[in-house]
Design a protein around this motif. Structure first.
Motif, short mmCIF file in Angstrom:
data_model
loop_
_atom_site.label_atom_id
_atom_site.label_comp_id
_atom_site.label_asym_id
_atom_site.label_seq_id
_atom_site.Cartn_x
_atom_site.Cartn_y
_atom_site.Cartn_z
N LEU A 56 0.82 -1.22 0.00
CA LEU A 56 0.00 0.00 0.00
C LEU A 56 0.86 1.27 0.00
N SER A 57 1.85 1.33 0.89
CA SER A 57 2.66 2.56 0.95
C SER A 57 3.56 2.70 -0.29
N GLN A 58 3.89 1.56 -0.92
CA GLN A 58 4.79 1.61 -2.08
C GLN A 58 4.08 2.01 -3.37
N THR A 59 2.75 1.91 -3.35
CA THR A 59 2.03 2.20 -4.59
C THR A 59 1.11 3.42 -4.47
N SER A 60 0.86 3.91 -3.25
CA SER A 60 -0.11 5.00 -3.10
C SER A 60 0.58 6.35 -3.00
N ALA A 61 -0.08 7.35 -3.55
CA ALA A 61 0.43 8.72 -3.45
C ALA A 61 -0.09 9.37 -2.17
N ARG A 62 -1.08 8.74 -1.57
CA ARG A 62 -1.71 9.33 -0.38
C ARG A 62 -2.24 8.18 0.47
N PHE A 63 -1.90 8.15 1.72
CA PHE A 63 -2.42 7.09 2.60
C PHE A 63 -2.36 7.53 4.06
N GLN A 64 -3.01 6.73 4.90
CA GLN A 64 -3.03 7.02 6.34
C GLN A 64 -2.30 5.92 7.10
N VAL A 65 -1.68 6.30 8.19
CA VAL A 65 -0.98 5.32 9.02
C VAL A 65 -1.58 5.40 10.42
N ALA A 66 -2.29 4.33 10.83
CA ALA A 66 -2.82 4.27 12.20
C ALA A 66 -1.81 3.51 13.04
N ILE A 67 -1.37 4.14 14.12
CA ILE A 67 -0.35 3.51 14.96
C ILE A 67 -0.95 3.28 16.34
N TYR A 68 -1.01 2.00 16.72
CA TYR A 68 -1.59 1.65 18.01
C TYR A 68 -0.48 1.37 19.02
N ASN A 69 -0.62 1.94 20.20
CA ASN A 69 0.38 1.76 21.25
C ASN A 69 -0.21 0.90 22.38
N PRO A 70 0.31 -0.34 22.54
CA PRO A 70 -0.25 -1.20 23.59
C PRO A 70 0.29 -0.90 24.99
N LEU A 71 1.22 0.04 25.10
CA LEU A 71 1.78 0.36 26.42
C LEU A 71 0.92 1.38 27.15
N ALA A 72 1.00 1.33 28.48
CA ALA A 72 0.20 2.25 29.29
C ALA A 72 0.94 3.56 29.52
N ARG A 73 1.75 3.94 28.58
CA ARG A 73 2.39 5.26 28.63
C ARG A 73 2.62 5.74 27.20
N LYS A 74 2.71 7.05 27.06
CA LYS A 74 2.90 7.65 25.73
C LYS A 74 4.23 7.18 25.14
N VAL A 75 4.23 6.95 23.84
CA VAL A 75 5.44 6.46 23.19
C VAL A 75 5.74 7.32 21.96
N ASP A 76 7.00 7.69 21.81
CA ASP A 76 7.44 8.35 20.57
C ASP A 76 8.22 7.31 19.78
N ARG A 77 7.91 7.23 18.51
CA ARG A 77 8.48 6.14 17.71
C ARG A 77 8.81 6.64 16.31
N MET A 78 9.95 6.23 15.79
CA MET A 78 10.26 6.54 14.40
C MET A 78 9.52 5.52 13.52
N VAL A 79 8.81 6.02 12.54
CA VAL A 79 8.08 5.14 11.62
C VAL A 79 8.86 5.11 10.31
N ARG A 80 9.06 3.91 9.79
CA ARG A 80 9.79 3.73 8.52
C ARG A 80 8.90 2.98 7.57
N LEU A 81 8.65 3.55 6.43
CA LEU A 81 7.77 2.89 5.46
C LEU A 81 8.39 2.93 4.07
N PRO A 82 8.40 1.82 3.35
CA PRO A 82 8.86 1.88 1.97
C PRO A 82 7.84 2.66 1.14
N VAL A 83 8.33 3.53 0.29
CA VAL A 83 7.43 4.36 -0.53
C VAL A 83 7.95 4.36 -1.97
#
Lengths: 172, 281
Positions: free
Chosen positions: A74-101
Motif C-alpha cells: 500500500l505505501s509503495q504504490t499510493s500517493a496518499r495514505f493514512q498510518v494508524a499507529i496503536y500503542n499497547p503500552l500504558a504510557r505515551k510512546v514516541d516512535r520513528m516510523v519507517r515505510l517503503p514508498v
C-alpha cells in the motif's frame, strides 16, 4: 466478521517448545506456519472492524507484516495514505516510523493536521537494482491508544532523498 | 579525522574507518566512554569427536572448537546522515550485514543484523554469533534474564548448587536470553536487548555474545530426526539488538523501559484514506 479465536488457538499450539526454539521437524514447522497464517486472516478483519469503529471511518485497512524487509504494497504504490499507529503500552510512546514508498517527496501530517519532519532515505540494493526509498518520520502515540498520521506525495522540483555514502577503505 | 562517528544528543558511536567495525560507544549525558568492538563470528558445528560422538544439532549446541571464526575481519561501510537518523551500513560478507542506527532523541544504539542463507558448501555446519568485546573487568560474571522477568547472575564454569565438571567450555556456558543480557564492572554496564529469544554467553571477561542464526548438517539424535537444515538455499533472518551503555545505578531503569517499548512496540495499520463513515449497524 472478524474472529480472534483461530489466532488464539494457533498461538496456544505454538507455545510448544519446538515452536518457540525452532527445533521442530520441517513439516511441523510448515504446519505451525499454516496455523498462524490461518489465524492471521480473520484476526486482521477483527482489527480492521475495531479500527473502523474507533476512528469512525470504514477503510480498506492493510497490515504490512513484511515491513522488516521494506515491503508494504500500500505505501509503495499510493500517493496518499493514512498510518494508524496503536500503542499497547500504558504510557505515551514516541516512535520513528519507517515505510517503503515510491520515489518522490512526501508531506506527513500528525492527527491534528500539523506537518511533522520527515526524510526520504534511499537504501542500497543488490547491484543492478534501483535503490528503494523509505519514508521516515517521528510519531507520538498516546497510552493504550492510537494516532493517525496522513502521508501525501507532494510535487517538488528537486525532491531531496538521502543515500548512504560509501566510505573509501584500503583494499584488502 | 581518521574515525567515523554517528551521534545524537545522547550517544556517540565511533567506527574504525579501516575495518568498518564499531570501536567505541559514549554516553554523552553521563560522560561514559566504553571501547566496544562488535563483529560476527561462527562456530564450526561438531560432528562428534573422540570425547563424545554427540554432534551439534537442533537441540544440542556443541561447537567443534573453542574459538569462533570471524565472518570477516572487516566490513565494507556506507554512511547515511539525515536530521532524523544516522546509520552505518556494514557489509561483512555475501550472507552477513548490519545497519548500526541512531535515531534522533534515542538513548540506545540499534544494530539491525541480516544473516543468511548460511553457506554450507564446505560441509561445515555453522552457528553464527554477534560478539561485543570490551575492556570491562567482569570477573567471570554476566547476567541474563528469565522470560523477561528475573535477571539471573551467571558465573562462567560454575553452577550455584553443585560442583561443576565443565566438559563443554563454550556450550556449557551458554544460557537462554529472552530479552536481555548484560555485563558490568560495577561502574559501567553494557546491556544488549534482543527482539527474540537467543542463546548468549560471556566466554571472556568483558565479552558478550549472542547466537543469531545456525545451519547444521547432522541430526543430534535427540528426537528431531533431521538436521537443522532448511530446504533449498536456506533461510535468512533479520533482527535487532539494542545496545545500552549506562552507569550501573541507572542501567536497570533504562533497560526495563526500553525492553517494554521493544516487546510491546506500536503496531501499524495502513489505509488509503477517504473511507465511508462507520455506522454501528
Amino acid at each position: 466478521s472478524g474472529d480472534s479465536a483461530p489466532l488464539e488457538e494457533a498461538m496456544a499450539v505454538l507455545q510448544h517448545h519446538d515452536a518457540v526454539s525452532g527445533t521442530s521437524r520441517q513439516l511441523v514447522a510448515n504446519d505451525y506456519a499454516r496455523l498462524l497464517a490461518a489465524g492471521w486472516r480473520p484476526g486482521q478483519v477483527l482489527l480492521s472492524n475495531a479500527l473502523a469503529r474507533l476512528s469512525g471511518s470504514k477503510e480498506a485497512f492493510s497490515i504490512c507484516p513484511e515491513l522488516n524487509i521494506s515491503v508494504c504494497p500500500l505505501s509503495q504504490t499510493s500517493a496518499r495514505f493514512q498510518v494508524a499507529i496503536y500503542n499497547p503500552l500504558a504510557r505515551k510512546v514516541d516512535r520513528m516510523v519507517r515505510l517503503p514508498v515510491s520515489a518522490g517527496a512526501f508531506l506527513v501530517k500528525d492527527p491534528s493536521g500539523h506537518a511533522v519532519p520527515s526524510d526520504v532515505l534511499l537504501l542500497p540494493q543488490p547491484e543492478g537494482q534501483k535503490p528503494s526509498p523509505e519514508l521516515l518520520f517521528s510519531a507520538s502515540v498516546p497510552a493504550l491508544g492510537f494516532s493517525i498520521y496522513s502521508v501525501a506525495r507532494v510535487s517538488l522540483q528537486n525532491p531531496k532523498a538521502h543515500s548512504p555514502e560509501r566510505i573509501p577503505q584500503k583494499s584488502r | 579525522t581518521g574515525v567515523l562517528v554517528i551521534q545524537n544528543e545522547y550517544i556517540r558511536a565511533t567506527f574504525n574507518p579501516e575495518t568498518g567495525l564499531l570501536m567505541q560507544i559514549e554516553d554523552l549525558e553521563q560522560k561514559l566512554v566504553l571501547p566496544v568492538s562488535q563483529a560476527f563470528f561462527w562456530y564450526n558445528a561438531s560432528t562428534g569427536d573422540e570425547r563424545s560422538g554427540q554432534p551439534s544439532g537442533a537441540y544440542i549446541f556443541r561447537p567443534y572448537g573453542l574459538k569462533p571464526l570471524p565472518v570477516s575481519r572487516w566490513a565494507q561501510i556506507r554512511v547515511l546522515k539525515t536530521p532524523l537518523v544516522q546509520e552505518v551500513h556494514q557489509n561483512f560478507s555475501a550472507w552477513c550485514s548490519q545497519v548500526v542506527r541512531l535515531y534522533r532523541g534515542q538513548r540506545h544504539l540499534e544494530l539491525e543484523w541480516t544473516v543468511g542463507p548460511i553457506p554450507v558448501g564446505d560441509k561445515w555446519g555453522k552457528e553464527v554469533i554477534s560478539r561485543f568485546d570490551t575492556p570491562l573487568d567482569t570477573k567471570g560474571y554476566f547476567y541474563t534474564d528469565s522470560n523477561g522477568r528475573e535477571i539471573l547472575k551467571r558465573r562462567r564454569n560454575y553452577r550455584p548448587t553443585w560442583k561443576l565438571n565443565q566438559t563443554e567450555p563454550v556450550a556449557g556456558n551458554y544460557y537462554p536470553v529472552n530479552t536481555r543480557i548484560y555485563i558490568t564492572d560495577g561502574k559501567k554496564q553494557l546491556t544488549v536487548l534482543t527482539d527474540r529469544s537467543q542463546g548468549g554467553s560471556s566466554l571472556q571477561d568483558g565479552s558478550l555474545e549472542l547466537m543469531v542464526h545456525r545451519r547444521l548438517l547432522l541430526d543430534d539424535n535427540r528426537g528431531v530426526g533431521e538436521p537443522l537444515l532448511e530446504e533449498g538455499s536456506g533461510s535468512w533472518v533479520r533482527g535487532h539488538h539494542l545496545v545500552l551503555l549506562d552507569a550501573v545505578g541507572t542501567a536497570a531503569a533504562g533497560h526495563r523501559l526500553l525492553a517494554e517499548k521493544d516487546v510491546l512496540a506500536p503496531q501499524m495499520v495502513l489505509a488509503p484514506g477517504g473511507g465511508a463513515p462507520y455506522q454501528p449497524g
